[in-house]
Motif scaffolding. Structure first.
Motif, short mmCIF file in Angstrom:
data_model
loop_
_atom_site.label_atom_id
_atom_site.label_comp_id
_atom_site.label_asym_id
_atom_site.label_seq_id
_atom_site.Cartn_x
_atom_site.Cartn_y
_atom_site.Cartn_z
N VAL A 22 0.86 -1.19 0.00
CA VAL A 22 0.00 0.00 0.00
C VAL A 22 0.89 1.24 0.00
O VAL A 22 1.80 1.35 0.83
CB VAL A 22 -0.91 0.02 1.24
N SER A 23 0.63 2.16 -0.92
CA SER A 23 1.31 3.44 -0.92
C SER A 23 0.68 4.32 0.16
O SER A 23 -0.54 4.53 0.17
CB SER A 23 1.18 4.10 -2.29
N TRP A 36 5.82 3.34 1.90
CA TRP A 36 5.10 2.11 1.59
C TRP A 36 4.91 1.24 2.84
O TRP A 36 5.81 1.15 3.68
CB TRP A 36 5.85 1.27 0.54
N ASP A 89 -2.02 -1.12 -3.43
CA ASP A 89 -1.76 -0.45 -4.71
C ASP A 89 -0.85 -1.26 -5.61
O ASP A 89 -0.79 -1.00 -6.81
CB ASP A 89 -1.09 0.91 -4.44
#
Length: 330
Positions: free
Chosen positions: A114-115, A248, A302
């Motif tokens: 996940v960003s 991240w 993401d």
């Protein structure tokens, strides 16, 4: 993110080289791992032996110009020992190199990330997740980041309850993280309590490379505890990381997930490809991949990062089984 690098050759390798794009690279420092080096070559191969198999973790963590030399050297070493070589959690670049060296390479699963730059739990897509987190807090959950050596009794209590709830299950090793040892200073640990009783924790390991950050690694909770414990702890950690500018959050490798024919390389084994899809659909007894992926998808990752297995020769069920044996799964 800043990680203090000590003079540990494995830590130096996984934090320094582009081959350390593997988001799980820090697991190379797990206790019980073995390392292979070549004189005059800058890098290391990390592996475990089980039976007559050498199970390699990731590709060689090495300077790019010495990657092939180290891979060939380790391959010779394994053969001289009368062992069968299998590599797991290879990244795409690793996989392509192994294929060029004559290995049979197949996708075995994926990792997820996940960003954090624009991450938010607002919106309808996260409504159920927010509700679970709120329920845990209403039940009295308190969350703190702590040092592992300051809460050993709390961790032991959670581990004991968790293992008891799993019956004859063994704690996994090798491809999952751990708590303790020389590498602990580089990890981060968040613990949840209710009425001062420890109920859950998540350990995060550092991730290097272009998607630097932290990996949601070892996590355990007491059985029959409040709903939302893991979600609340992870949401708390995300806010801490975001406040620090961490780019991240990784959720680590899950076998049998993210499978896609487009990820396969020329020369892969169609039979092994079929097996991975079958284990995704029906393999919960071997590994609860669907349950693990369901948790990761709650956070709307993401990035899906395909990961690979490489066999020195044809794809082998025995080699595949010994990956799980190296993980203490049976």
């Amino acid at each position: 993110m800043t990680v203090t690098v000590v003079e540990n050759p494995i830590l130096k390798a996984v934090s320094s080289y582009t081959r350390a794009e593997n988001p799980s690279a820090f697991l190379a420092l797990n206790s019980g791992n073995r390392s292979f080096t070549l004189p005059g070559t800058d890098g290391v191969v990390v592996y475990r032996t089980t039976g007559r198999f050498a199970v390699q973790f990731g590709g060689p963590f090495a300077a790019p110009e010495e990657y092939d030399t180290l891979l060939d050297g380790f391959r010779r070493h394994v053969r001289e020992q009368g062992l069968t070589h299998v590599g797991v959690q290879l990244q795409r670049d690793d996989a392509e190199r192994y294929a060029r060296h004559g290995f049979t390479v197949n996708q075995i699963g994926a990792s997820w990330a996940v960003s954090l730059a624009e991450f938010t739990l607002r919106g309808t897509r996260f409504m159920q997740l927010r509700n679970k987190i709120s329920r845990a807090h209403r039940n009295g959950l308190q969350i703190k980041e702590v040092e592992a050596d300051a809460c050993q009794d709390a961790l032991a209590a959670i581990d004991g309850a968790w293992l008891s709830s799993k019956g004859a299950a063994r704690p996994l090793e090798f491809l999952v993280g751990e708590i303790g040892g020389e590498a602990q200073q580089h990890r981060r640990l968040f613990v949840g309590t209710i009425n001062d009783a420890p109920v859950a924790y998540i350990s995060y390991s550092p991730v290097f490379g272009t998607r630097a950050g932290w990996m949601h690694d070892l996590s355990r909770r007491v059985p029959d505890g409040s709903p939302g414990l893991m979600e609340a702890i992870n949401a708390h950690a995300i806010e801490v990381f975001r406040g620090e500018g961490v780019p991240w959050l990784h959720f680590g490798f899950t076998p049998f997930t993210g499978l896609d024919a487009e990820h396969e390389l020329d020369g892969h084994s169609p039979a092994f490809q079929w097996l991975m899809h079958a284990l995704w659909a029906e393999g919960a007894a071997l590994y609860p991949a669907q349950t693990q992926l369901s948790y990761k998808h709650k956070w709307a990752p993401d990035a899906t990062i395909p990961e690979y297995v490489a066999f020195d020769g044809p794809a082998s069920l025995a080699s595949f089984a010994h990956i799980f044996r190296a993980c203490n799964a049976f």
